[in-house]
Design an enzyme around this catalytic site. Structure first.
Site, PDB file in Angstrom:
ATOM      1  N   THR A  96       0.866  -1.186   0.000  1.00  0.00           N
ATOM      2  CA  THR A  96       0.000   0.000   0.000  1.00  0.00           C
ATOM      3  C   THR A  96       0.895   1.226   0.000  1.00  0.00           C
ATOM      4  O   THR A  96       1.619   1.474   0.979  1.00  0.00           O
ATOM      5  CB  THR A  96      -0.907   0.026   1.248  1.00  0.00           C
ATOM      6  OG1 THR A  96      -1.658  -1.184   1.295  1.00  0.00           O
ATOM      7  CG2 THR A  96      -1.851   1.212   1.199  1.00  0.00           C
ATOM      8  N   LYS A 171      -7.553   1.498  -2.372  1.00  0.00           N
ATOM      9  CA  LYS A 171      -7.038   0.953  -1.098  1.00  0.00           C
ATOM     10  C   LYS A 171      -7.033   2.019   0.005  1.00  0.00           C
ATOM     11  O   LYS A 171      -7.417   1.761   1.146  1.00  0.00           O
ATOM     12  CB  LYS A 171      -5.631   0.390  -1.333  1.00  0.00           C
ATOM     13  CG  LYS A 171      -4.908  -0.074  -0.099  1.00  0.00           C
ATOM     14  CD  LYS A 171      -5.566  -1.272   0.556  1.00  0.00           C
ATOM     15  CE  LYS A 171      -4.860  -1.639   1.847  1.00  0.00           C
ATOM     16  NZ  LYS A 171      -5.608  -2.621   2.620  1.00  0.00           N
ATOM     17  N   LYS A 246       0.217   5.353   8.402  1.00  0.00           N
ATOM     18  CA  LYS A 246       0.745   5.678   7.064  1.00  0.00           C
ATOM     19  C   LYS A 246      -0.399   5.790   6.055  1.00  0.00           C
ATOM     20  O   LYS A 246      -0.478   6.742   5.281  1.00  0.00           O
ATOM     21  CB  LYS A 246       1.713   4.569   6.633  1.00  0.00           C
ATOM     22  CG  LYS A 246       2.133   4.650   5.160  1.00  0.00           C
ATOM     23  CD  LYS A 246       2.543   3.306   4.579  1.00  0.00           C
ATOM     24  CE  LYS A 246       1.455   2.270   4.573  1.00  0.00           C
ATOM     25  NZ  LYS A 246       1.585   1.136   3.712  1.00  0.00           N
TER      26      LYS A 246
HETATM   27  P1  NAD Z   1       5.725  -5.952   7.334  1.00  0.00           P
HETATM   28  O1  NAD Z   1       6.466  -4.787   7.886  1.00  0.00           O
HETATM   29  O2  NAD Z   1       5.347  -7.095   8.209  1.00  0.00           O
HETATM   30  O3  NAD Z   1       6.549  -6.584   6.096  1.00  0.00           O
HETATM   31  C1  NAD Z   1       7.346  -5.852   5.206  1.00  0.00           C
HETATM   32  C2  NAD Z   1       8.565  -6.707   4.868  1.00  0.00           C
HETATM   33  O4  NAD Z   1       9.330  -6.034   3.853  1.00  0.00           O
HETATM   34  C3  NAD Z   1       9.516  -6.914   6.051  1.00  0.00           C
HETATM   35  O5  NAD Z   1       9.743  -8.294   6.241  1.00  0.00           O
HETATM   36  C4  NAD Z   1      10.790  -6.166   5.641  1.00  0.00           C
HETATM   37  O6  NAD Z   1      11.976  -6.785   6.115  1.00  0.00           O
HETATM   38  C5  NAD Z   1      10.689  -6.249   4.129  1.00  0.00           C
HETATM   39  N1  NAD Z   1      11.466  -5.238   3.403  1.00  0.00           N
HETATM   40  C6  NAD Z   1      11.489  -3.899   3.580  1.00  0.00           C
HETATM   41  N2  NAD Z   1      12.292  -3.317   2.654  1.00  0.00           N
HETATM   42  C7  NAD Z   1      12.765  -4.324   1.876  1.00  0.00           C
HETATM   43  C8  NAD Z   1      13.628  -4.377   0.747  1.00  0.00           C
HETATM   44  N3  NAD Z   1      14.169  -3.278   0.228  1.00  0.00           N
HETATM   45  N4  NAD Z   1      13.927  -5.578   0.213  1.00  0.00           N
HETATM   46  C9  NAD Z   1      13.376  -6.712   0.728  1.00  0.00           C
HETATM   47  N5  NAD Z   1      12.549  -6.738   1.788  1.00  0.00           N
HETATM   48  C10 NAD Z   1      12.244  -5.546   2.354  1.00  0.00           C
HETATM   49  O7  NAD Z   1       4.435  -5.343   6.626  1.00  0.00           O
HETATM   50  P2  NAD Z   1       3.097  -6.126   6.199  1.00  0.00           P
HETATM   51  O8  NAD Z   1       2.132  -6.078   7.312  1.00  0.00           O
HETATM   52  O9  NAD Z   1       3.456  -7.408   5.561  1.00  0.00           O
HETATM   53  O10 NAD Z   1       2.546  -5.093   5.106  1.00  0.00           O
HETATM   54  C11 NAD Z   1       3.115  -4.995   3.812  1.00  0.00           C
HETATM   55  C12 NAD Z   1       2.265  -4.025   2.989  1.00  0.00           C
HETATM   56  O11 NAD Z   1       0.933  -4.528   2.899  1.00  0.00           O
HETATM   57  C13 NAD Z   1       2.156  -2.627   3.603  1.00  0.00           C
HETATM   58  O12 NAD Z   1       2.165  -1.669   2.570  1.00  0.00           O
HETATM   59  C14 NAD Z   1       0.808  -2.661   4.311  1.00  0.00           C
HETATM   60  O13 NAD Z   1       0.249  -1.364   4.419  1.00  0.00           O
HETATM   61  C15 NAD Z   1       0.018  -3.569   3.396  1.00  0.00           C
HETATM   62  N6  NAD Z   1      -1.080  -4.321   4.019  1.00  0.00           N
HETATM   63  C16 NAD Z   1      -0.911  -4.951   5.215  1.00  0.00           C
HETATM   64  C17 NAD Z   1      -1.977  -5.679   5.763  1.00  0.00           C
HETATM   65  C18 NAD Z   1      -1.853  -6.401   7.093  1.00  0.00           C
HETATM   66  O14 NAD Z   1      -2.888  -6.847   7.626  1.00  0.00           O
HETATM   67  N7  NAD Z   1      -0.657  -6.565   7.643  1.00  0.00           N
HETATM   68  C19 NAD Z   1      -3.195  -5.760   5.079  1.00  0.00           C
HETATM   69  C20 NAD Z   1      -3.325  -5.148   3.845  1.00  0.00           C
HETATM   70  C21 NAD Z   1      -2.254  -4.432   3.319  1.00  0.00           C
END
Ligand code: NAD
Length: 294
Positions: A96, A171, A246
């Site tokens: 997102t 979204k 965010k």
């Molecule tokens: P998270 O922080 O758990 O996971 C993000 C991952 O990305 C981490 O493991 C981090 O180490 C990795 N990362 C960051 N920079 C990187 C790079 N340059 N190279 C490789 N890996 C990298 O976040 P999440 O909860 O999985 O959310 C991910 C996205 O999905 C966000 O944008 C969030 O807003 C969206 N989202 C989350 C949910 C939810 O319920 N958690 C639901 C819908 C959407």
């Protein structure tokens, strides 16, 4: 067999990548966190030492990163991943992020002959694990047709929201509404309990009445009422409050850009900032309940 590169194995990315493996795709993944890579390898996935190595033989690249700066940092620039991905490949950017940021990455991908879709998701970690996510897709309809099999391995509903960036707009609107009904649910739960009601009884009455909403149905913020939701696990796992803040910030940017009036979204952002200031940013967003009980 389609080779998929998966970048970002966090709360969402890891279960999504697992579902691609289950569907029979060959998946090579990269994350900055070693433990995430180890968990993926235990499920039979292949680890890459860096993002460039992950995309080397891939026809499809999926990314699931926290925010705009991570996505732009990954893909753009002279040394960015778009320079390493084979032209003709398909990129599904599922994080997102700001619609403008998505459009920047779209333009850079198009210049390299790479088809890209912004495809943020809804459904939370439970939806990611069950393969029932909703995808809100922005980009060309032809690219979406090519992406359907891969998206269907991770989700149930696939919507074409419109052109480049439109998935992110949908979204941001969805998450503003989610924050508002989560806060409203938490506030009502606290009021009822403070007035002597049993929280389970109150939750069931509201769920079946005109106050019913997704937070009451699937994600009650009151601890101990539902199995397997973050509220019943000390608000761990799920969707971090800092990520919700965010998204609410992105909604305010969109409101500013369009002259829209979004007072509920603005208040929701302030309440989440307060939650973050109290040191709760890493907790699930349903921890907004704490503002009303402590
Ligand atoms: P998270 O922080 O758990 O996971 C993000 C991952 O990305 C981490 O493991 C981090 O180490 C990795 N990362 C960051 N920079 C990187 C790079 N340059 N190279 C490789 N890996 C990298 O976040 P999440 O909860 O999985 O959310 C991910 C996205 O999905 C966000 O944008 C969030 O807003 C969206 N989202 C989350 C949910 C939810 O319920 N958690 C639901 C819908 C959407």
């Amino acid at each position: 067999m389609t080779q998929i590169a998966f970048i970002g194995l966090g709360h969402m990315g890891l279960p999504m990548a697992r579902n691609l493996l289950k569907a029979g795709f060959a998946v090579t993944a990269f994350d900055l966190a070693q433990e995430a890579l180890d968990a993926f390898a235990r499920d039979g996935g292949k680890r890459a030492a860096n993002a460039a190595e992950a995309v080397r033989d891939a026809q499809v690249v999926v990314s699931m990163l926290p925010a705009s700066r991570h996505v732009e940092g990954l893909y753009l620039g002279d040394d960015g991943l778009l320079q390493k991905i084979t032209p003709g490949s398909l990129v599904l950017e599922c994080s997102t992020i700001a619609p403008d940021s998505a459009r920047k990455v779209h333009a850079a991908a198009a210049a390299r002959g790479i088809a890209l879709l912004d495809a943020p998701v809804s459904g939370g970690t439970a939806g990611a694990a069950a393969g029932t996510l909703t995808f809100m897709v922005g980009g060309k309809a032809e690219a979406l047709e090519c992406a359907r099999t891969v998206l269907a391995a991770m989700g149930k509903n696939i919507f074409h929201a419109g052109p480049d960036g439109a998935g992110q707009v949908a979204k941001v609107c969805n998450n503003q509404l989610l924050a508002v009904h989560m806060i409203g649910t938490a506030e009502a739960m606290a009021l009822g309990v403070a007035s002597g009601l049993d929280p389970a009884v109150l939750a069931e009455i509201m769920r079946q009445s005109s106050g019913g909403n997704w937070s009451l149905e699937k994600y009650n913020p009151w601890p101990g009422l539902m199995d397997n939701v973050p509220a019943s696990k000390g608000y761990s796992g799920g969707f971090m409050a800092e990520l919700m803040a965010k998204d609410l910030g992105l909604a305010q940017e969109a409101a500013q850009a369009t002259g829209s009036s979004t007072p509920m979204g603005a208040l929701a952002l302030q309440l989440y900032r307060l939650l973050l200031k109290q040191g709760n940013g890493k907790l699930d967003f349903s921890a907004v309940q704490k503002l009303f009980v402590e």
